[in-house]
Design an enzyme around this catalytic site. Structure first.
Site, PDB file in Angstrom:
ATOM      1  N   TRP A 189       0.830  -1.217   0.000  1.00  0.00           N
ATOM      2  CA  TRP A 189       0.000   0.000   0.000  1.00  0.00           C
ATOM      3  C   TRP A 189       0.850   1.247   0.000  1.00  0.00           C
ATOM      4  O   TRP A 189       0.554   2.226  -0.695  1.00  0.00           O
ATOM      5  CB  TRP A 189      -0.998  -0.028   1.153  1.00  0.00           C
ATOM      6  CG  TRP A 189      -2.022  -1.080   0.928  1.00  0.00           C
ATOM      7  CD1 TRP A 189      -2.206  -2.203   1.659  1.00  0.00           C
ATOM      8  CD2 TRP A 189      -2.985  -1.131  -0.142  1.00  0.00           C
ATOM      9  NE1 TRP A 189      -3.225  -2.961   1.120  1.00  0.00           N
ATOM     10  CE2 TRP A 189      -3.722  -2.332   0.024  1.00  0.00           C
ATOM     11  CE3 TRP A 189      -3.302  -0.295  -1.215  1.00  0.00           C
ATOM     12  CZ2 TRP A 189      -4.755  -2.706  -0.847  1.00  0.00           C
ATOM     13  CZ3 TRP A 189      -4.332  -0.666  -2.084  1.00  0.00           C
ATOM     14  CH2 TRP A 189      -5.039  -1.863  -1.891  1.00  0.00           C
ATOM     15  N   ASP A 246      -1.778   6.756   6.330  1.00  0.00           N
ATOM     16  CA  ASP A 246      -2.828   5.884   5.798  1.00  0.00           C
ATOM     17  C   ASP A 246      -3.161   4.868   6.889  1.00  0.00           C
ATOM     18  O   ASP A 246      -2.354   3.985   7.182  1.00  0.00           O
ATOM     19  CB  ASP A 246      -2.323   5.182   4.528  1.00  0.00           C
ATOM     20  CG  ASP A 246      -3.318   4.161   3.968  1.00  0.00           C
ATOM     21  OD1 ASP A 246      -4.400   3.979   4.564  1.00  0.00           O
ATOM     22  OD2 ASP A 246      -3.010   3.555   2.924  1.00  0.00           O
ATOM     23  N   LYS A 256     -12.290  -1.599   6.009  1.00  0.00           N
ATOM     24  CA  LYS A 256     -11.471  -2.553   6.753  1.00  0.00           C
ATOM     25  C   LYS A 256     -11.920  -2.635   8.207  1.00  0.00           C
ATOM     26  O   LYS A 256     -11.997  -3.702   8.790  1.00  0.00           O
ATOM     27  CB  LYS A 256      -9.998  -2.160   6.702  1.00  0.00           C
ATOM     28  CG  LYS A 256      -9.449  -1.945   5.300  1.00  0.00           C
ATOM     29  CD  LYS A 256      -9.061  -3.238   4.602  1.00  0.00           C
ATOM     30  CE  LYS A 256      -8.842  -3.069   3.116  1.00  0.00           C
ATOM     31  NZ  LYS A 256      -7.830  -2.097   2.743  1.00  0.00           N
TER      32      LYS A 256
END
Ligand SMILES: *Cc1c(COP(=O)(O)O)cnc(C)c1O
Length: 363
Positions: free
Chosen positions: A105, A174, A198
């Site tokens: 990511w 993030d 998530k």
């Protein structure tokens, strides 16, 4: 299907949701609060939706202890759009920022940011197969950097920063895969973002929390949706918001408050993680965890079996036993158990039992 027939869902995203929240959504689906229609059939300008929306903003603010000088924005495009939208909004022409490359990511965030601004890689975990997070003194923060971007938890690699780096520039983090499972040090941040799917609710929604005095400082000629200021001045209702996702996330947030707030969820995360790492570490090396112990994620627990054949059978037999979505990401293989906020500890206990049984019948 009744609540008792639900599976133990270890999906890496979207996540499992509290049964009580799903039941409320079901009960309100045909007639929301006496309006004679569902909330997703209502106008986003109607009082019924406005109340839902404003409550969700307030509940997020309260759970995450967001200070008044930060704006909370509900946006679309997932966390992925933020990979570009963050540098567009926080960097003026020619300004730079460092990106800590800790895995899949982080690499995507860096790749998109490079298309917007001359940003640089401040550390890379590639040499160690992305199996650990760096310490602060390993990270190179160049003079003139506007921020340092970090990924607090790498969802695929299964690593997390036990504590975020302490550097002289503001952090941009993030938090997609560990949102509201640990406290956020707002003083250290200019911005925190994450997709909701998530840890917080359904897909289709990103939550961005940004220091207000950083808005409108980019000097760029941004189109309206891409400019955070558009959303800040309209309470994230400048255009039609993702109403259903916000409505369901709002229910998850009030459920979290009723269950004890952030501290309770941080503690539950530690409990779930320690059950699973305990099962791995207590298996005499039959199950192995490929990541550095200090960087072990509390949200995505990755582990290996003695060979890939056994891993395949593990995933298949676990599914037959009602434990689903345990296959590791295709880029790394192995097993991954994602244990987000709404996953009951009982699901983890069931998996730990299954792991013991599987090992004894296969070794
Ligand atoms: C899932 C994930 C993303 C991407 O989220 P989307 O909402 O699918 O764009 C970004 N960062 C991290 C850490 C993630 O886990």
């Amino acid at each position: 299907m009744s609540a008792s027939t639900r599976v133990h869902n270890f999906c890496a995203g979207p996540c499992t949701l509290p049964v009580s929240v799903l039941e409320e959504v079901r009960d309100e689906l045909l007639d929301f609060d006496g309006t004679g229609m569902s909330i997703i059939e209502a106008s986003h300008r109607a009082a019924a939706y406005d109340a839902v929306h404003m409550q969700a903003l307030a509940d997020f603010r309260s759970l995450a202890a967001v200070p008044d000088d930060f704006a909370v924005l509900f946006l679309q495009g997932g966390a992925s759009l933020q990979f570009a939208q963050v540098p567009m909004n926080l960097l003026a022409d020619g300004e730079t920022a460092g990106y800590v490359n800790t895995g899949t990511w982080a690499k995507k965030a860096l790749g998109d940011a490079k298309k917007v601004a001359p940003v640089y890689e401040a550390w890379s975990g590639a040499d160690g197969s992305f199996s650990r997070m760096p310490s602060t003194d390993e990270i190179e923060v160049r003079d003139g950097s506007r921020y340092l971007h970090v990924t607090s938890n790498e969802t695929i690699g299964g690593i997390r920063f036990p504590a975020l780096p302490t550097v002289d520039v503001p952090l941009v983090t993030d938090m997609s895969s560990d949102f509201l499972s640990r406290p956020i040090d707002w003083d250290a941040h200019d911005l925190v973002y994450g997709g909701a799917q998530k840890n917080l609710g359904p897909a289709g929604l990103a939550v961005v929390v940004v220091r207000k005095d950083r808005l409108s400082t980019h000097g760029r000629d941004l189109t309206s949706y891409l400019d955070y200021a558009t959303h800040e001045s309209n309470d994230s209702m400048a255009n039609t918001p993702p109403m259903f996702a916000i409505y369901v996330m709002g229910k998850v947030l009030s459920w979290m408050q009723a269950e004890g707030g952030l501290a309770a969820f941080e503690q539950r995360a530690a409990e779930r993680a320690s059950l699973l790492y305990g099962a791995i570490d207590g298996s005499d090396g039959w199950y192995t965890c490929p990541v550095d112990e200090a960087s072990r994620s509390h949200m995505n627990i990755v582990f290996r079996l003695p060979d890939e054949d056994l891993e395949k059978r593990f995933v298949a037999e676990a599914a037959e036993a009602g434990m689903v979505n345990l296959k590791g990401h295709r880029s790394v293989g192995g097993i991954r158990a994602s244990v987000y906020n709404a996953l009951p500890v009982a699901s983890v206990e069931a998996l730990v039992d299954f792991m013991a049984g599987f090992r004894s019948s296969n070794s």
